[in-house]
Enzyme design. Structure first.
Site, short mmCIF file in Angstrom:
data_model
loop_
_atom_site.label_atom_id
_atom_site.label_comp_id
_atom_site.label_asym_id
_atom_site.label_seq_id
_atom_site.Cartn_x
_atom_site.Cartn_y
_atom_site.Cartn_z
N ASP A 16 2.47 10.60 -0.68
CA ASP A 16 1.62 11.70 -0.98
C ASP A 16 1.15 11.84 -2.44
O ASP A 16 -0.02 12.06 -2.83
CB ASP A 16 2.39 13.18 -0.48
N GLU A 275 1.90 4.07 2.93
CA GLU A 275 0.17 4.10 2.84
C GLU A 275 -0.29 3.51 1.59
O GLU A 275 -0.87 2.73 1.44
CB GLU A 275 -0.28 5.62 3.01
O1 TRH Z 1 6.83 6.04 -0.43
P1 TRH Z 1 6.32 6.21 0.93
O2 TRH Z 1 7.00 5.51 2.05
O3 TRH Z 1 5.40 7.31 1.18
C1 TRH Z 1 5.22 7.71 2.57
C2 TRH Z 1 3.81 7.43 3.14
O4 TRH Z 1 2.61 7.42 2.51
C3 TRH Z 1 3.65 7.93 4.52
O5 TRH Z 1 2.30 7.48 5.17
C4 TRH Z 1 3.82 9.19 4.54
O6 TRH Z 1 3.60 10.06 5.36
C5 TRH Z 1 5.04 9.75 3.68
O7 TRH Z 1 4.99 8.99 2.61
C6 TRH Z 1 5.16 11.02 3.39
O8 TRH Z 1 5.34 4.76 0.76
P2 TRH Z 1 3.58 4.79 -0.19
O9 TRH Z 1 2.82 5.38 0.58
O10 TRH Z 1 3.49 3.26 -0.31
O11 TRH Z 1 4.09 5.43 -1.56
C7 TRH Z 1 4.74 4.57 -2.46
C8 TRH Z 1 4.22 4.89 -3.79
O12 TRH Z 1 5.02 4.64 -4.89
C9 TRH Z 1 3.07 4.16 -4.04
O13 TRH Z 1 2.04 4.76 -4.83
C10 TRH Z 1 3.54 2.78 -4.83
C11 TRH Z 1 4.63 3.56 -5.86
N1 TRH Z 1 5.62 2.64 -6.41
C12 TRH Z 1 5.56 2.55 -7.61
O14 TRH Z 1 4.95 3.23 -8.45
N2 TRH Z 1 6.49 1.77 -8.18
C13 TRH Z 1 7.32 1.04 -7.53
O15 TRH Z 1 8.24 0.39 -8.06
C14 TRH Z 1 7.43 1.24 -6.24
C15 TRH Z 1 8.28 0.48 -5.13
C16 TRH Z 1 6.29 2.14 -5.54
#
Ligand code: TRH
Length: 381
Positions: A16, A275
């Protein structure tokens, strides 16, 4: 320039705030808007934006005014309402803010930014209006997506060029990885791993150990800690590494969002989730395996198939079937070794890589989500 308030509630994880933070930054940097990001969980935000000070109620970060969204929401007058109000993922605006929106002589454009899905119904629901049941206000649903009839996906103006430049420079990825304390041996393939705790990771790690091909797999601290800890033989901490058989597993700190992007650009295969990392892996022009956010009654598997139907369609049957089987396995009981091996034949690697690059270029034809959203508010709200 119009002002914009973006509201974000962190339900769980990082998606989010990950999406909202990218959108906020882009609206400032590329469109010059005055953006306020209201977010309720500063600690989650700080993981991907280390510049954030979690002790402050109000602060400027990269040109965005970040405000801690607390309950009760501070009283606000119609004059304090922005020209454009974006509700992140149906997070429910504070009641008094809604009242102030309704009392504003020129009503703000009100957008509900939805979650991403490749399902076809999204085309028909994108931009549908929804009148407020009591107040003289109307919001519009804005769906990200993979077709011209959706809002597209978030990408910055200079992103494609930056990816191309990074990937064309033979020193860029090694220098980036070296700065993270990683040295990739010749012939070692690089996997990035970002998955949910329930992923069938132990089986994948065994498969990689037994493989002929050496693999360096990198994972952020805090991700799949149980399976990673079992492999390392101790609680995972950033900086730890262990090698068993053909697999070296290295734990990285949770990276700042733009460094995470560069990590995706550097890899041979990205295992991503949710996402935002899923979208960024598509811009990275590298093969990916997506673990979808789980939903009740396995609704997520319908979404996974909808994506696969689009993504794998242009691929030749061999690599397309291998990718689909591996992705379904990764979202189920585990990746079968035959499917894993089929992904890594020289023909499959070449075809998946080429497809990843043309897929990214084709998706950009639908325009970027931030630009599409602003155009809609200007023309139709
Ligand atoms: O963390 P998530 O599982 O988020 C989820 C999904 O958005 C899902 O659809 C939603 O319903 C739920 O949250 C509430 O995975 P996502 O979407 O990939 O978000 C991870 C964020 O973290 C993304 O912006 C990338 C960031 N990230 C970093 O900045 N540094 C890192 O080292 C890693 C591993 C991720």
């Amino acid at each position: 320039m119009p002002s914009l308030h973006l509201f974000c509630r962190v339900i769980d994880n990082f998606g989010d705030i990950g999406v909202c933070w990218r959108l906020a930054r882009q609206l400032v940097a590329e469109h010059g808007l005055g953006v306020t990001l209201w977010v309720d969980a500063l600690a989650s935000f700080q993981r991907l934006c280390p510049a954030l000070d979690t002790s402050l109620e109000t602060q400027q970060v990269e040109g965005v005014l970040v405000r801690h969204w607390r309950e009760p929401f501070p009283g606000c007058s119609p004059g304090e309402v922005a020209d454009i109000v974006v509700e992140g993922f149906g997070c429910h605006l504070p009641d008094n803010y809604l009242q102030a929106m309704a009392a504003r002589p020129a009503k703000p454009a009100w957008i509900n930014l939805e979650y991403l899905s490749a399902e076809s119904w999204v085309d028909d629901c994108h931009l549908l209006p929804s009148p407020h049941p009591r107040l003289p206000l109307r919001k519009h649903f804005f769906f990200p997506g993979f077709t011209a009839r959706t809002g597209g996906l978030l990408f910055e103006r200079a992103l494609d060029q930056a990816v191309n430049r990074f990937q064309a420079d033979p020193n860029a990825a090694p220098a980036f990885l070296a700065a993270l304390g990683l040295a990739r041996r010749p012939g070692q393939r690089l996997l990035t791993l970002f998955c949910y705790p329930h992923a069938p990771l132990p089986a994948l790690l065994s498969l990689l150990q037994e493989e002929g091909e050496p693999t360096l797999c990198v994972v952020a601290e805090g991700v799949a800690s149980e399976a990673v800890g079992a492999f390392l033989g101790r609680a995972p901490r950033a900086g730890m590494q262990a090698t068993r058989g053909a697999l070296t597993l290295a734990v990285l700190p949770f990276l700042e969002q733009q460094d995470y992007d560069r990590l995706l650009w550097s890899a041979d295969l990205n295992l991503v989730r949710g996402e935002d990392s899923f979208v960024r892996a598509q811009w990275a022009k590298k093969p990916l395996l997506w673990q979808i956010y789980p939903q009740d009654e396995a609704a997520h598997l319908v979404k996974l198939d909808a994506f696969l139907a689009r993504y794998a369609a242009p691929l030749a049957s061999g690599p397309g079937a291998a990718l689909s089987a591996a992705m379904r396995g990764w979202n189920g009981q585990g990746i079968a070794s035959a499917d894993w091996r089929a992904l890594w034949t020289p023909g499959a690697v070449a075809s998946l890589r080429q497809h990843a690059a043309s897929w990214a270029v084709a998706l950009q034809q639908h325009g970027d989500l931030a630009g599409n959203l602003l155009r809609f508010t200007k023309e139709s709200c």
